[in-house]
Design an enzyme around this catalytic site. Structure first.
Site, PDB file in Angstrom:
ATOM      1  N   ASP A  87       0.820  -1.206   0.000  1.00 39.84           N
ATOM      2  CA  ASP A  87       0.000   0.000   0.000  1.00 39.84           C
ATOM      3  C   ASP A  87       0.859   1.263   0.000  1.00 39.84           C
ATOM      4  O   ASP A  87       0.578   2.216  -0.736  1.00 39.84           O
ATOM      5  CB  ASP A  87      -0.931   0.010   1.228  1.00 39.84           C
ATOM      6  CG  ASP A  87      -1.962  -1.102   1.167  1.00 39.84           C
ATOM      7  OD1 ASP A  87      -1.740  -2.077   0.431  1.00 39.84           O
ATOM      8  OD2 ASP A  87      -2.989  -1.005   1.853  1.00 39.84           O
ATOM      9  N   GLU A 116       0.511  -5.268  -5.413  1.00 46.61           N
ATOM     10  CA  GLU A 116       0.021  -4.363  -6.458  1.00 46.61           C
ATOM     11  C   GLU A 116       1.120  -3.503  -7.054  1.00 46.61           C
ATOM     12  O   GLU A 116       1.271  -3.444  -8.270  1.00 46.61           O
ATOM     13  CB  GLU A 116      -1.087  -3.460  -5.907  1.00 46.61           C
ATOM     14  CG  GLU A 116      -1.617  -2.476  -6.936  1.00 46.61           C
ATOM     15  CD  GLU A 116      -2.851  -1.723  -6.474  1.00 46.61           C
ATOM     16  OE1 GLU A 116      -3.008  -0.558  -6.864  1.00 46.61           O
ATOM     17  OE2 GLU A 116      -3.667  -2.299  -5.721  1.00 46.61           O
TER      18      GLU A 116
END
Length: 395
Positions: free
Chosen positions: A25, A290
């Protein structure tokens, strides 16, 4: 809290991030914050709850300081409650559904109630997904109990979504780097990696634990040509413990272990620029999460995406959605081979991942060409930051 702060905002943007899985994140939000500051000259306040983990990808960051500035971004320690008086920015972004501090919500609510105030835009930056439903949800408002609208911003792979994080000069920098083998050889030397020759096969490994990784390491030892696996200290090494003569916790960067025709190198942690260059320099990348997943795509090299496991194997739904669009214009055999090796790795299927890895050799050249073509197709003429700035203007 002063009265003046309830009737005004400043020109800055606030981004709030809770650190999950150490780097995922914060990796995304840090890249976004830097790009907004560098390319759009937006003052950004980045609020982070775990500066220690953040410092792994920003080595000059001091985890003991409540406020510091890097790359034009003001970084704040996010404590609960906030121990710094909060002045709202033009835009308030909660990254990946993190819960805003009560003080921040309180200020936002009162700014919206003040007729003469300039109320901030409140956005929730969601996780990246290639699933079809994202197209219909991107940009939708959600009315909060207070009556304020919060907007959902979904990154994605087509023009109906919020786009993908990509700095304006990234592809040119990558192409210049990859144009000369000297660049990768110099990088390997700077990282303390010895014994790598220019034509050896080099694979970076940044995954979660997986029996599939253990099986691949075993397979790579019998490679007909020298191979090198570059692995940072972390979860990947747990799967490699059976091959190591020392405990994983005792490993230090720069160590290497030769196993047949494979050499395992322990990598030091690096900043984001260094990580990009590492991906550009390897022949194949195994990545997770991600941020690393997207940077592997921008590296224009074949890769395996080890997606974060979720309940009821929902992560496999996300994986398959991405694989469908990635393989859309690939020949059937190439698409099937790449898809199966990714699926086997994520399912931890040791036997299947070895079988499909062996089949990669027959399709590696067209797969490499596809990896080169993909970034420009995926970017869709507009990156996430530019779409985000326009979204704020339009809303």
């Amino acid at each position: 809290m002063t009265t003046s702060n309830l009737t005004r905002t400043t020109k800055h943007w606030d981004i709030f991030c809770t650190v999950v899985d150490n780097y995922g994140d914060i990796g995304v939000t840090w890249r976004l914050a830097k790009q907004l500051a560098a390319e759009y000259h937006i003052p950004v306040h980045l609020w982070v709850d775990d500066l220690h983990s953040f410092s792994h990808i920003l080595p000059n960051l001091d985890p003991t300081l409540a406020q510091q500035t890097f790359n034009g971004v003001n970084i704040f320690q996010w404590n609960t409650p906030l121990d710094i008086e909060y002045v709202a920015g033009e835009v308030v972004i909660e990254a990946f559904a993190c819960e805003l501090p009560k003080q921040v919500k309180w200020v936002i609510e009162r700014l919206h109630k003040q007729p003469q105030s300039s109320a901030p835009h409140w956005l929730n930056l969601e996780y990246l997904s290639a699933e079809d439903w994202v197209d219909g949800c991107h940009g939708l408002p959600s009315t909060q109990p207070s009556g304020i609208k919060k907007w959902f911003y979904f990154p994605g792979f087509n023009h109906k979504t919020g786009g993908l994080i990509c700095e304006k000069n990234l592809f040119n920098e990558r192409d210049q780097w990859q144009a000369s083998p000297n660049n990768k050889m110099r990088l390997f030397e700077e990282l303390g990696l010895s014994g790598i020759r220019v034509n050896d096969t080099v694979i970076s490994v940044f995954s979660y634990e997986s029996a599939a990784l253990t099986a691949l390491i075993n397979q790579w030892q019998a490679s007909p040509k020298p191979m090198h696996a570059l692995v940072p200290k972390g979860r990947s090494l747990t799967s490699l413990a059976p091959f190591l003569p020392v405990d994983v916790t005792d490993l230090i960067p720069g160590q290497q272990f030769k196993m047949g025709n494979l050499t395992l190198h322990i990598l030091p942690m690096t900043d984001q620029t260094g990580f990009d260059r590492l991906l550009w320099s390897c022949d194949f990348n195994i990545v997770r999460g991600e941020d690393s997943f997207l940077r592997a795509q921008w590296a224009a090299k074949p890769f395996i995406w080890h997606i974060y496991p979720q309940e009821d194997d929902y992560h496999l739904v996300k994986l398959q959605a991405f694989m469908r669009i990635y393989c859309d214009n690939l020949a059937a055999q190439i698409a099937a081979t790449w898809t199966e090796v990714n699926l086997a790795f994520n399912q931890g299927d040791a036997k299947a991942v070895v079988n499909h890895w062996q089949q990669l050799n027959s399709v590696i050249l067209p797969l490499q060409q596809h990896a080169i073509n993909w970034p420009n197709n995926a970017l869709n003429d507009a990156d996430l930051a530019s779409r985000l700035v326009q979204f704020v203007k339009n809303s």
